[in-house]
Design an enzyme around this catalytic site. Structure first.
Site, PDB file in Angstrom:
ATOM      1  N   SER A  73      28.154   7.003  31.423  1.00  0.00           N
ATOM      2  CA  SER A  73      29.220   5.791  31.263  1.00  0.00           C
ATOM      3  C   SER A  73      30.313   6.501  30.683  1.00  0.00           C
ATOM      4  CB  SER A  73      28.642   5.042  29.992  1.00  0.00           C
ATOM      5  OG  SER A  73      27.425   4.340  30.624  1.00  0.00           O
TER       6      SER A  73
HETATM    7  N1  SAH Z   1      22.888   5.812  28.891  1.00  0.00           N
HETATM    8  C1  SAH Z   1      23.323   6.298  30.091  1.00  0.00           C
HETATM    9  C2  SAH Z   1      23.903   5.564  31.036  1.00  0.00           C
HETATM   10  C3  SAH Z   1      22.874   5.424  32.192  1.00  0.00           C
HETATM   11  S1  SAH Z   1      23.576   4.565  33.606  1.00  0.00           S
HETATM   12  C4  SAH Z   1      23.792   7.609  29.462  1.00  0.00           C
HETATM   13  O1  SAH Z   1      24.395   7.841  28.501  1.00  0.00           O
HETATM   14  O2  SAH Z   1      24.146   8.431  30.429  1.00  0.00           O
HETATM   15  C5  SAH Z   1      22.045   3.122  33.442  1.00  0.00           C
HETATM   16  C6  SAH Z   1      20.508   3.899  33.695  1.00  0.00           C
HETATM   17  O3  SAH Z   1      19.589   2.632  33.697  1.00  0.00           O
HETATM   18  C7  SAH Z   1      20.192   4.691  34.972  1.00  0.00           C
HETATM   19  O4  SAH Z   1      19.792   6.068  34.702  1.00  0.00           O
HETATM   20  C8  SAH Z   1      19.285   3.739  35.631  1.00  0.00           C
HETATM   21  O5  SAH Z   1      18.231   4.419  36.343  1.00  0.00           O
HETATM   22  C9  SAH Z   1      18.880   3.130  34.192  1.00  0.00           C
HETATM   23  N2  SAH Z   1      17.986   1.952  34.385  1.00  0.00           N
HETATM   24  C10 SAH Z   1      18.337   0.782  35.493  1.00  0.00           C
HETATM   25  N3  SAH Z   1      17.336  -0.153  35.391  1.00  0.00           N
HETATM   26  C11 SAH Z   1      16.425   0.226  34.380  1.00  0.00           C
HETATM   27  C12 SAH Z   1      15.090  -0.363  33.824  1.00  0.00           C
HETATM   28  N4  SAH Z   1      14.746  -1.426  34.396  1.00  0.00           N
HETATM   29  N5  SAH Z   1      14.788   0.095  32.748  1.00  0.00           N
HETATM   30  C13 SAH Z   1      15.159   1.542  32.470  1.00  0.00           C
HETATM   31  N6  SAH Z   1      16.277   2.148  32.819  1.00  0.00           N
HETATM   32  C14 SAH Z   1      16.885   1.363  33.751  1.00  0.00           C
END
Ligand code: SAH
Length: 223
Positions: A73
């Site tokens: 992000s």
């Molecule tokens: N917090 C992260 C940003 C991740 S982007 C960071 O600091 O880098 C969002 C993430 O959510 C992705 O890796 C995606 O695979 C995950 N995601 C999407 N749907 C999800 C779900 N139902 N449960 C857990 N993770 C999920």
């Protein structure tokens, strides 16, 4: 000498610390006020989450691809969401969407007990192996976080780092009394940041700016 290779990969040079300081000043200018959050961003080396080719972008206030179609992000988004979460030392925090693990590191810097769940097994394996090398060890889970993580509930704070179509009911149920849930809710491309607060059985809801997250998948997410 693989050990030296690892050391140089994690090197935090004067230049990188300088760029990080500059990023912190930019976030303050953009309206982030919580000093503990800004200090945490000042401490976590963001450049080690980037491939060599993208390294020059590590301290720009932008989101970047981390493979598997996912992103790390934008720093402003991380700061804004973390500020809304009102993390206190010792809080038990659930993060939905581990991704690169950067947000989890910020939460650990704020002295939270962090439970983080990732849906994508490749990312889960990668981040679970990588973060401890940086000295960050949240509790890692692989699964559908749109249903929360009931086995470890309740949580003082829950942060969802993917865009949800609705506020997942299970997450509200897994909030402790006095707990706070921060979740981006809306369409596939654009979501409004929502903060839910639970006091006994009373739920209050506040709305903030629009952001653009990758979609929350799973049962209560996007199909
Ligand atoms: N917090 C992260 C940003 C991740 S982007 C960071 O600091 O880098 C969002 C993430 O959510 C992705 O890796 C995606 O695979 C995950 N995601 C999407 N749907 C999800 C779900 N139902 N449960 C857990 N993770 C999920």
């Amino acid at each position: 000498m693989p050990f030296l290779g690892v050391l140089s990969m994690f090197e935090d040079t004067y230049k990188q610390r300088g760029l990080r300081g500059k990023l912190v000043r930019k976030l303050r200018q953009k309206g982030i006020r919580n000093e503990a959050v800004l200090e945490a961003i000042g401490r976590v080396p963001r450049h080690v989450f980037f491939d060599d080719a993208l390294l020059i972008h590590a301290y720009e206030d932008k989101a970047f691809p981390i493979g598997e179609g996912q992103t790390i992000s934008q720093p402003y988004t991380v700061a804004f969401q973390t500020e809304l979460l009102e993390v206190q030392p010792g809080d038990k925090v659930l993060e939905v969407g581990t991704g690169s693990g950067y947000q989890a590191c910020i939460l650990l810097e704020l002295k939270a007990k962090v439970y983080t769940i990732e849906y994508n097994r490749v990312l889960y394996e990668r981040t679970r192996a990588f973060l401890p090398l940086l000295g960050y060890s949240p509790h890692f889970f692989c699964g559908d976080g749109s249903k929360g993580l009931p086995v470890r509930a309740p949580y003082d704070k829950i942060i969802v780092t993917a865009g949800a179509p609705i506020v997942p009911e299970a997450l509200m149920q897994q909030l402790a009394d006095g707990g706070v849930l921060v979740v981006p809710v809306g369409g596939r491309d654009k979501q409004k940041m929502i903060r839910i607060r639970r006091k006994k059985d009373k739920i209050t809801r506040e709305e903030f700016d629009f952001f653009s997250f990758v979609p929350l998948l799973g049962e209560k997410g996007w199909k």
